[in-house]
Design a protein around this motif. Sequence first.
Motif, PDB file in Angstrom:
ATOM      1  N   THR A 180      36.798 108.949  22.868  1.00 54.24           N
ATOM      2  CA  THR A 180      35.747 108.005  23.224  1.00 54.24           C
ATOM      3  C   THR A 180      34.551 108.525  22.791  1.00 54.24           C
ATOM      4  OG1 THR A 180      36.293 108.340  25.769  1.00 54.24           O
ATOM      5  CG2 THR A 180      34.320 108.476  25.514  1.00 54.24           C
ATOM      6  N   PRO A 181      33.739 107.702  22.517  1.00 51.88           N
ATOM      7  CA  PRO A 181      32.458 108.261  21.702  1.00 51.88           C
ATOM      8  C   PRO A 181      31.429 108.846  21.780  1.00 51.88           C
ATOM      9  CG  PRO A 181      32.607 105.940  21.924  1.00 51.88           C
ATOM     10  CD  PRO A 181      33.935 106.002  23.200  1.00 51.88           C
ATOM     11  N   VAL A 182      30.680 110.089  21.623  1.00 50.53           N
ATOM     12  CA  VAL A 182      30.123 110.321  22.717  1.00 50.53           C
ATOM     13  C   VAL A 182      29.333 110.735  21.909  1.00 50.53           C
ATOM     14  CG1 VAL A 182      29.211 112.393  24.064  1.00 50.53           C
ATOM     15  CG2 VAL A 182      31.918 111.825  24.226  1.00 50.53           C
ATOM     16  N   SER A 183      27.176 110.660  22.021  1.00 50.98           N
ATOM     17  CA  SER A 183      26.380 111.400  21.145  1.00 50.98           C
ATOM     18  C   SER A 183      25.940 112.369  21.207  1.00 50.98           C
ATOM     19  CB  SER A 183      24.875 110.084  21.598  1.00 50.98           C
ATOM     20  OG  SER A 183      25.796 108.748  21.112  1.00 50.98           O
ATOM     21  N   VAL A 184      26.117 113.162  20.842  1.00 49.18           N
ATOM     22  CA  VAL A 184      25.308 114.595  21.031  1.00 49.18           C
ATOM     23  C   VAL A 184      24.275 114.300  20.734  1.00 49.18           C
ATOM     24  CG1 VAL A 184      24.947 117.117  21.055  1.00 49.18           C
ATOM     25  CG2 VAL A 184      27.363 115.510  20.680  1.00 49.18           C
ATOM     26  N   LEU A 185      22.649 115.057  21.286  1.00 52.32           N
ATOM     27  CA  LEU A 185      21.448 115.136  20.694  1.00 52.32           C
ATOM     28  C   LEU A 185      20.684 116.163  20.751  1.00 52.32           C
ATOM     29  CD1 LEU A 185      21.676 112.539  22.464  1.00 52.32           C
ATOM     30  CD2 LEU A 185      19.462 111.691  22.573  1.00 52.32           C
ATOM     31  N   TRP A 186      19.771 117.176  19.961  1.00 53.14           N
ATOM     32  CA  TRP A 186      19.107 118.068  20.053  1.00 53.14           C
ATOM     33  C   TRP A 186      17.907 118.151  19.220  1.00 53.14           C
ATOM     34  CZ3 TRP A 186      23.761 117.860  17.049  1.00 53.14           C
ATOM     35  CH2 TRP A 186      23.366 118.204  16.245  1.00 53.14           C
ATOM     36  N   SER A 187      17.018 118.827  20.191  1.00 51.48           N
ATOM     37  CA  SER A 187      15.773 119.734  19.405  1.00 51.48           C
ATOM     38  C   SER A 187      15.791 120.849  19.390  1.00 51.48           C
ATOM     39  CB  SER A 187      14.734 118.496  20.028  1.00 51.48           C
ATOM     40  OG  SER A 187      13.728 119.803  19.714  1.00 51.48           O
ATOM     41  N   GLU A 188      15.807 121.229  17.704  1.00 48.24           N
ATOM     42  CA  GLU A 188      15.220 122.943  18.411  1.00 48.24           C
ATOM     43  C   GLU A 188      14.140 123.499  18.480  1.00 48.24           C
ATOM     44  OE1 GLU A 188      15.990 125.089  14.653  1.00 48.24           O
ATOM     45  OE2 GLU A 188      18.372 124.423  14.959  1.00 48.24           O
ATOM     46  N   GLU A 189      12.842 122.102  18.235  1.00 46.79           N
ATOM     47  CA  GLU A 189      11.433 122.480  18.449  1.00 46.79           C
ATOM     48  C   GLU A 189      11.704 123.141  20.269  1.00 46.79           C
ATOM     49  OE1 GLU A 189       9.000 120.340  16.070  1.00 46.79           O
ATOM     50  OE2 GLU A 189       8.095 119.474  17.944  1.00 46.79           O
ATOM     51  N   LEU A 190      11.869 121.827  20.890  1.00 44.16           N
ATOM     52  CA  LEU A 190      12.452 121.863  22.877  1.00 44.16           C
ATOM     53  C   LEU A 190      13.204 122.710  22.949  1.00 44.16           C
ATOM     54  CD1 LEU A 190      12.028 117.554  22.624  1.00 44.16           C
ATOM     55  CD2 LEU A 190       9.809 119.739  23.226  1.00 44.16           C
ATOM     56  N   ALA A 191      13.842 123.566  22.648  1.00 41.78           N
ATOM     57  CA  ALA A 191      15.066 123.723  23.186  1.00 41.78           C
ATOM     58  C   ALA A 191      16.094 123.334  23.346  1.00 41.78           C
ATOM     59  CB  ALA A 191      15.386 125.362  23.063  1.00 41.78           C
ATOM     60  N   THR A 196      25.294 111.263  26.264  1.00 41.34           N
ATOM     61  CA  THR A 196      25.602 110.236  26.452  1.00 41.34           C
ATOM     62  C   THR A 196      26.551 109.861  25.721  1.00 41.34           C
ATOM     63  OG1 THR A 196      23.816 109.634  24.433  1.00 41.34           O
ATOM     64  CG2 THR A 196      22.529 110.223  25.976  1.00 41.34           C
ATOM     65  N   SER A 197      26.819 108.982  26.474  1.00 37.64           N
ATOM     66  CA  SER A 197      28.235 108.725  26.665  1.00 37.64           C
ATOM     67  C   SER A 197      28.296 107.439  27.458  1.00 37.64           C
ATOM     68  CB  SER A 197      29.259 109.241  26.612  1.00 37.64           C
ATOM     69  OG  SER A 197      30.785 108.259  26.145  1.00 37.64           O
ATOM     70  N   ASP A 198      28.668 106.294  26.979  1.00 43.06           N
ATOM     71  CA  ASP A 198      29.291 104.804  28.236  1.00 43.06           C
ATOM     72  C   ASP A 198      30.354 104.720  28.726  1.00 43.06           C
ATOM     73  OD1 ASP A 198      26.589 104.202  28.197  1.00 43.06           O
ATOM     74  OD2 ASP A 198      26.168 102.712  26.828  1.00 43.06           O
ATOM     75  N   ASP A 199      31.313 105.832  27.778  1.00 44.67           N
ATOM     76  CA  ASP A 199      32.390 105.145  28.381  1.00 44.67           C
ATOM     77  C   ASP A 199      33.397 106.574  28.863  1.00 44.67           C
ATOM     78  OD1 ASP A 199      32.360 102.274  26.992  1.00 44.67           O
ATOM     79  OD2 ASP A 199      31.639 103.641  25.355  1.00 44.67           O
ATOM     80  N   GLY A 228      30.890 108.482  36.221  1.00 41.32           N
ATOM     81  CA  GLY A 228      29.830 107.648  36.578  1.00 41.32           C
ATOM     82  C   GLY A 228      28.829 107.590  35.954  1.00 41.32           C
ATOM     83  N   GLU A 229      28.142 108.888  35.391  1.00 37.87           N
ATOM     84  CA  GLU A 229      27.270 109.766  35.142  1.00 37.87           C
ATOM     85  C   GLU A 229      27.042 108.891  33.313  1.00 37.87           C
ATOM     86  OE1 GLU A 229      24.306 112.319  37.337  1.00 37.87           O
ATOM     87  OE2 GLU A 229      25.785 113.376  35.913  1.00 37.87           O
ATOM     88  N   THR A 230      26.118 108.437  32.463  1.00 38.36           N
ATOM     89  CA  THR A 230      26.026 108.466  31.480  1.00 38.36           C
ATOM     90  C   THR A 230      25.924 109.231  30.836  1.00 38.36           C
ATOM     91  OG1 THR A 230      23.862 106.703  31.388  1.00 38.36           O
ATOM     92  CG2 THR A 230      26.263 105.768  32.355  1.00 38.36           C
ATOM     93  N   SER A 231      24.623 110.257  31.052  1.00 36.30           N
ATOM     94  CA  SER A 231      24.188 110.973  30.329  1.00 36.30           C
ATOM     95  C   SER A 231      23.714 112.732  31.432  1.00 36.30           C
ATOM     96  CB  SER A 231      22.639 110.559  29.844  1.00 36.30           C
ATOM     97  OG  SER A 231      22.395 110.120  31.221  1.00 36.30           O
ATOM     98  N   ALA A 232      24.099 113.459  29.997  1.00 34.40           N
ATOM     99  CA  ALA A 232      23.423 115.306  31.099  1.00 34.40           C
ATOM    100  C   ALA A 232      22.330 115.792  29.888  1.00 34.40           C
ATOM    101  CB  ALA A 232      24.892 115.172  30.963  1.00 34.40           C
ATOM    102  N   VAL A 233      21.883 116.305  30.250  1.00 31.19           N
ATOM    103  CA  VAL A 233      20.903 117.303  29.958  1.00 31.19           C
ATOM    104  C   VAL A 233      21.332 118.637  29.833  1.00 31.19           C
ATOM    105  CG1 VAL A 233      18.465 118.044  29.567  1.00 31.19           C
ATOM    106  CG2 VAL A 233      18.821 115.736  29.834  1.00 31.19           C
TER     107      VAL A 233
END
Lengths: 267, 196
Positions: A180-191, A196-199, A228-233
Amino acid sequence: MSAREDEDYGSWAGAYALDALTPDERNRYEQYLSRSEDARAEAAEFGDTAALLGSATEPVAPSPELRANLLAAIASTPQLPAEDPAPSDETAQRAREDVLAGASTLGGNVIQPAAGSKAARRWSRPVAMLAAAAAVVVLGVGVAGGTGLLNPQSEQQQAISALEDADDLQRVEATATDGTPVSVLWSEELASAAITSDDMPELADDLVYQLWMIRDGETIPAGLMEDGETSAVMDGELHQGDVIGITVEPAGGSEAPTTAPILLQAT
Amino acid sequence: MLVTMTREPERVEQAPASLEDLLTAVASGDRAAFAELYDRTAPRVLGLIKRLLIDHSQSEEVAQEVFLEIWQTATRYQPTKGAAVTWMLTMAHRRAVDRVRASQSSRDRDVRIGIRDYEPGFDQVSEAVEVSVEHQRVAKALARLTELQRQAVQLAYYGGLSHSEIAARLSIPIGTVKTRLRDGMIRLRDELGVVP
């Protein structure tokens, strides 16, 4: 887990040995194995039997390039540490081994950061360090409770928008163990970090995806991602060098991972 | 697709290191041992992967992942828990199945499996080439399964199908697939003399 359900699991032994279960079912079956000595014995025998099926296929000559690539690759690929503290049970051991094996793929080609990203520059960090960090499954520092995990979508979206707007946004298109493709996003500035993943494959009612930050040998619960969720912070502050992980856990989440991670991503 | 090749070389003068010894040496970072382990097992590992993936270059990619994983995790191999080749082939099969399910749309897979159905059966193939001892043993054991058990086991192990895919393909309930797979494995285990 009721005896009735365990009885059902008994019939999964063949499918498990033949890799005919989905990753989620595999995890659940391995939890069952941790509860049943008889099932473990049968799994070992079936595992040997399946390997015999494997050894009966026609051999195929590999290209010379494969050998050359591998010998070149191992020259610069660290091995996992041999340390192996006494496991509380087989599942925990398996989970830890899988965390290690998973972390090791961070040094391979399985989960690749986008070229030129900061993550790519950090690629040179020894895998052994990552593995060591991921290896120690420590009882959680604080349990991720229900609050904050079920953020209204709008809050999630706001947090993700903030991440996407961050000057130092890092975004890695990773792949979970089941593909399953999963995008991982992060920012050190925002810590801050999010996935996110649609699948994401649908889970049984009593299971949930749980996020982790792995830091200094600790696995820190970082929230749940419900079906059912497609993203999680992720809950909590991301620290420099954290490894982000996802496992499948019983509904409500766990204090420490109880199954093998389906994804590990260095930040 | 069948290639003549050297299997584990027979050395008369000197007993070769066992695969278990080699893997143990690999665990201590011995790259020469890794090269020998590779030379002695790569055709088998690639053969298994290619049986599932069909495509040669994809199969080599997965084989590369498997051997890299072997290098990295050899420290975790415990000789007391089983044979080295079992450990390696289990890893290879798991990765091949993961790749099959990740990379193929269901339509592609139907086509692929359809093609396989027209390939000669296990026994016919084996006669065309130098047949390994394991191959003969396994072919014999598979022949002792019922047709329905053999079909389910082969679709799962060599086709990389999940139990629900097998159920859909054969139009039978999932529970029936699980039972067939388990019964088939019990009989195979007994026929092959696998002991705990």
